[in-house]
Write an enzyme that holds these catalytic residues in place. Sequence first.
Site, PDB file in Angstrom:
ATOM      1  N   HIS A 257       0.852  -1.200   0.000  1.00 33.94           N
ATOM      2  CA  HIS A 257       0.000   0.000   0.000  1.00 33.94           C
ATOM      3  C   HIS A 257       0.883   1.244   0.000  1.00 33.94           C
ATOM      4  O   HIS A 257       1.820   1.336   0.778  1.00 33.94           O
ATOM      5  CB  HIS A 257      -0.893   0.029   1.252  1.00 33.94           C
ATOM      6  CG  HIS A 257      -2.051  -0.916   1.191  1.00 33.94           C
ATOM      7  ND1 HIS A 257      -3.140  -0.806   2.018  1.00 33.94           N
ATOM      8  CD2 HIS A 257      -2.290  -1.993   0.397  1.00 33.94           C
ATOM      9  CE1 HIS A 257      -4.013  -1.771   1.729  1.00 33.94           C
ATOM     10  NE2 HIS A 257      -3.512  -2.502   0.756  1.00 33.94           N
TER      11      HIS A 257
ATOM     12  N   PRO B 237      -2.932   0.697  19.168  1.00 33.84           N
ATOM     13  CA  PRO B 237      -2.734   0.194  17.789  1.00 33.84           C
ATOM     14  C   PRO B 237      -3.037   1.218  16.690  1.00 33.84           C
ATOM     15  O   PRO B 237      -2.848   0.920  15.525  1.00 33.84           O
ATOM     16  CB  PRO B 237      -3.677  -0.998  17.719  1.00 33.84           C
ATOM     17  CG  PRO B 237      -4.642  -0.827  18.819  1.00 33.84           C
ATOM     18  CD  PRO B 237      -3.991  -0.020  19.869  1.00 33.84           C
TER      19      PRO B 237
ATOM     20  N   TYR C 188       4.372   6.978   9.864  1.00 33.39           N
ATOM     21  CA  TYR C 188       3.580   5.760   9.620  1.00 33.39           C
ATOM     22  C   TYR C 188       4.422   4.700   8.906  1.00 33.39           C
ATOM     23  O   TYR C 188       4.360   3.519   9.241  1.00 33.39           O
ATOM     24  CB  TYR C 188       2.343   6.099   8.783  1.00 33.39           C
ATOM     25  CG  TYR C 188       1.258   5.033   8.846  1.00 33.39           C
ATOM     26  CD1 TYR C 188       1.324   3.889   8.052  1.00 33.39           C
ATOM     27  CD2 TYR C 188       0.177   5.157   9.711  1.00 33.39           C
ATOM     28  CE1 TYR C 188       0.343   2.904   8.115  1.00 33.39           C
ATOM     29  CE2 TYR C 188      -0.818   4.187   9.777  1.00 33.39           C
ATOM     30  CZ  TYR C 188      -0.721   3.067   8.974  1.00 33.39           C
ATOM     31  OH  TYR C 188      -1.695   2.093   9.038  1.00 33.39           O
TER      32      TYR C 188
ATOM     33  N   TYR D 156      -8.975   5.420   8.166  1.00 32.95           N
ATOM     34  CA  TYR D 156      -9.073   5.810   9.583  1.00 32.95           C
ATOM     35  C   TYR D 156     -10.140   6.902   9.667  1.00 32.95           C
ATOM     36  O   TYR D 156      -9.982   7.977   9.092  1.00 32.95           O
ATOM     37  CB  TYR D 156      -7.744   6.393  10.066  1.00 32.95           C
ATOM     38  CG  TYR D 156      -6.620   5.399  10.245  1.00 32.95           C
ATOM     39  CD1 TYR D 156      -5.874   4.930   9.172  1.00 32.95           C
ATOM     40  CD2 TYR D 156      -6.287   4.941  11.518  1.00 32.95           C
ATOM     41  CE1 TYR D 156      -4.835   4.028   9.343  1.00 32.95           C
ATOM     42  CE2 TYR D 156      -5.233   4.034  11.705  1.00 32.95           C
ATOM     43  CZ  TYR D 156      -4.527   3.577  10.615  1.00 32.95           C
ATOM     44  OH  TYR D 156      -3.490   2.687  10.799  1.00 32.95           O
TER      45      TYR D 156
HETATM   46  P1  FAS Z   1       3.659 -11.041  21.922  1.00 36.63           P
HETATM   47  O1  FAS Z   1       2.701 -10.767  23.045  1.00 36.63           O
HETATM   48  O2  FAS Z   1       3.149 -11.133  20.537  1.00 36.63           O
HETATM   49  O3  FAS Z   1       4.405 -12.447  22.197  1.00 36.63           O
HETATM   50  C1  FAS Z   1       4.827 -12.807  23.502  1.00 36.63           C
HETATM   51  C2  FAS Z   1       4.799 -14.322  23.575  1.00 36.63           C
HETATM   52  O4  FAS Z   1       5.307 -14.712  24.860  1.00 36.63           O
HETATM   53  C3  FAS Z   1       3.386 -14.868  23.463  1.00 36.63           C
HETATM   54  O5  FAS Z   1       3.335 -15.901  22.521  1.00 36.63           O
HETATM   55  C4  FAS Z   1       3.090 -15.391  24.870  1.00 36.63           C
HETATM   56  O6  FAS Z   1       2.248 -16.527  24.853  1.00 36.63           O
HETATM   57  C5  FAS Z   1       4.482 -15.749  25.360  1.00 36.63           C
HETATM   58  N1  FAS Z   1       4.623 -15.759  26.828  1.00 36.63           N
HETATM   59  C6  FAS Z   1       4.036 -14.938  27.718  1.00 36.63           C
HETATM   60  N2  FAS Z   1       4.402 -15.296  28.969  1.00 36.63           N
HETATM   61  C7  FAS Z   1       5.249 -16.362  28.857  1.00 36.63           C
HETATM   62  C8  FAS Z   1       5.951 -17.166  29.779  1.00 36.63           C
HETATM   63  N3  FAS Z   1       5.860 -16.965  31.099  1.00 36.63           N
HETATM   64  N4  FAS Z   1       6.731 -18.181  29.316  1.00 36.63           N
HETATM   65  C9  FAS Z   1       6.845 -18.386  27.972  1.00 36.63           C
HETATM   66  N5  FAS Z   1       6.188 -17.676  27.038  1.00 36.63           N
HETATM   67  C10 FAS Z   1       5.397 -16.665  27.490  1.00 36.63           C
HETATM   68  N6  FAS Z   1      -0.190  -4.081  17.003  1.00 36.63           N
HETATM   69  C11 FAS Z   1      -0.380  -3.477  15.819  1.00 36.63           C
HETATM   70  O7  FAS Z   1       0.579  -2.949  15.254  1.00 36.63           O
HETATM   71  N7  FAS Z   1      -1.640  -3.460  15.248  1.00 36.63           N
HETATM   72  C12 FAS Z   1      -2.721  -4.070  15.842  1.00 36.63           C
HETATM   73  O8  FAS Z   1      -3.831  -4.044  15.326  1.00 36.63           O
HETATM   74  C13 FAS Z   1      -2.549  -4.740  17.068  1.00 36.63           C
HETATM   75  N8  FAS Z   1      -3.578  -5.399  17.671  1.00 36.63           N
HETATM   76  C14 FAS Z   1      -3.362  -6.035  18.883  1.00 36.63           C
HETATM   77  C15 FAS Z   1      -4.382  -6.751  19.544  1.00 36.63           C
HETATM   78  C16 FAS Z   1      -4.160  -7.372  20.784  1.00 36.63           C
HETATM   79  C17 FAS Z   1      -5.282  -8.116  21.476  1.00 36.63           C
HETATM   80  C18 FAS Z   1      -2.893  -7.273  21.398  1.00 36.63           C
HETATM   81  C19 FAS Z   1      -2.636  -7.885  22.767  1.00 36.63           C
HETATM   82  C20 FAS Z   1      -1.861  -6.590  20.755  1.00 36.63           C
HETATM   83  C21 FAS Z   1      -2.091  -5.985  19.484  1.00 36.63           C
HETATM   84  N9  FAS Z   1      -1.064  -5.316  18.804  1.00 36.63           N
HETATM   85  C22 FAS Z   1      -1.245  -4.701  17.618  1.00 36.63           C
HETATM   86  C23 FAS Z   1       0.244  -5.285  19.343  1.00 36.63           C
HETATM   87  C24 FAS Z   1       0.905  -6.629  19.012  1.00 36.63           C
HETATM   88  O9  FAS Z   1       0.905  -6.813  17.636  1.00 36.63           O
HETATM   89  C25 FAS Z   1       2.248  -6.624  19.657  1.00 36.63           C
HETATM   90  O10 FAS Z   1       2.911  -5.382  19.461  1.00 36.63           O
HETATM   91  C26 FAS Z   1       3.129  -7.733  19.168  1.00 36.63           C
HETATM   92  O11 FAS Z   1       2.443  -8.944  19.338  1.00 36.63           O
HETATM   93  C27 FAS Z   1       4.419  -7.685  19.974  1.00 36.63           C
HETATM   94  O12 FAS Z   1       5.117  -8.849  19.764  1.00 36.63           O
HETATM   95  P2  FAS Z   1       5.921  -9.541  20.964  1.00 36.63           P
HETATM   96  O13 FAS Z   1       6.725  -8.511  21.652  1.00 36.63           O
HETATM   97  O14 FAS Z   1       6.574 -10.735  20.366  1.00 36.63           O
HETATM   98  O15 FAS Z   1       4.827  -9.963  22.039  1.00 36.63           O
HETATM   99  C1  PHB Z   2      -4.937  -4.137  11.246  1.00 41.88           C
HETATM  100  O1  PHB Z   2      -5.086  -4.373  10.023  1.00 41.88           O
HETATM  101  O2  PHB Z   2      -5.133  -5.012  12.123  1.00 41.88           O
HETATM  102  C2  PHB Z   2      -4.531  -2.755  11.689  1.00 41.88           C
HETATM  103  C3  PHB Z   2      -4.135  -1.833  10.749  1.00 41.88           C
HETATM  104  C4  PHB Z   2      -3.755  -0.564  11.160  1.00 41.88           C
HETATM  105  C5  PHB Z   2      -3.790  -0.244  12.508  1.00 41.88           C
HETATM  106  C6  PHB Z   2      -4.177  -1.187  13.459  1.00 41.88           C
HETATM  107  C7  PHB Z   2      -4.565  -2.454  13.041  1.00 41.88           C
HETATM  108  O3  PHB Z   2      -3.427   1.005  12.922  1.00 41.88           O
END
Ligand code: FAS
Ligand code: PHB
Length: 399
Positions: free
Chosen positions: A82, A301, A393, A210
Amino acid sequence: MTDRSYDVPGLRTQVAIIGAGPAGLALARLLERQGIDSVVLEDRSRDYVEHRIRAGVLERGSVELLEEAGCAERLNKEGLVHTGICLQFAGERHRIDFDELAGASIVVYGQTEVVKDLISARVEPGGPLLFEVSDVALHDLTTSRPRVTFRHGGRNHELECAVVAGCDGSRGVCRGHVAPGVLQSYSRDYPFAWLGILAAVAPSNDELIYAHSNRGFALASMRSPELSRLYLQCRPDEDLATWPDERIWEELQLRLGLPGWELAKGPVLEKGITPMRSLVFEPMQYGRLFLAGDAAHIVPPTGAKGLNLALRDVGLLAEALVDFFIGGTSSSLGSYSERCLRRVWRYEHFSWWMTSMLHLPENANAFEQKLQVAQLRYTTTSSAAARTLAENYVGLAPV
Ligand code: FAS
Ligand code: PHB
């Protein structure tokens, strides 16, 4: 494909990686490519982590890091490139042209797919990645021989290592092993959350929208030409049971709709509520423990930064570990936290700015709403202001 479980009594490795999210998995791959050994410990199942729906937008820098990790073949085939996004407010939809303003693009590719690609790249050649571990505990972090103990396959194990990478996300345990009084936290909670859906319907727009509205924020995103990803602002304590699919579609149409523009609807495959929070822990290192990704910081996010920031952290950590294990110098490890935090705070500010500009708090007064519309109009009509949004961005803003 069966996951290889390892008999790990008395296991030794160079880097113990806690967490198999994007941060931990990408770090393992980057180290592997440099001949540095690691063991990844994950407390959930493989199926769970591969299907946890989260982010959807990759900066060009993140694509390049995944290419360096040898995991970008499917991403480059299936990812949607994009060159802009749309900002919508007061019945107007304006395009922010990343190509013209920042000479860059983004790639829309679900975090679930990034995680699947990284896991396959790790397990196929037999890289140590243990799922469903429990009772992870870190020991001797301030010595040159830290240890990780954990349970797996009904047995207690101990992993000796030289470095521990805390990639266990916002609810992980690594941060809790830092001595009391060392970590300083900085946070902001927002008076709203996002209700997100994944729907089996073609996206109604080629690029992300957005939308600011007097009913609250909405975002139209996507995962593929057949899959839409949409969000609407809701209360932090929203009860998902009060949002049947038809109510969600109706509200999305009210917030995203324009005269002559109809949002296409379809079967909702998944729905959930994501809280909105800004949070940073400093420093991001303690002895031989290095925190990366959500284990160290969280962004709302709205700026599509969470996943990208996690990958930026591990890119710096991987370089510092190569200097340490191969180059024999520890200076870049010593400055890891300080170098990460410059980008962390840039991304925290941008995510807060996008969130504050686009979301109308429930108790907002008319003055605040007028300010938001003025900010949006300036951002979409001034090339200087639009360039600020574009370079942040796509991840090219100076830190
Ligand atoms: P993660 O949380 O992805 O990974 C951490 C891992 O550690 C997990 O697999 C967990 O199970 C594991 N873990 C935890 N405790 C542990 C333990 N005691 N022992 C072993 N393993 C353990 N970001 C965006 O840019 N756009 C979005 O739309 C967006 N939506 C999101 C929605 C939700 C519900 C959440 C929670 C986050 C969202 N995020 C979004 C942010 C998300 O993408 C994070 O920034 C990204 O997953 C970060 O990656 P990690 O740092 O690897 O953490
Ligand atoms: C998504 O596609 O999940 C998404 C895209 C842009 C954002 C957050 C989430 O800022």
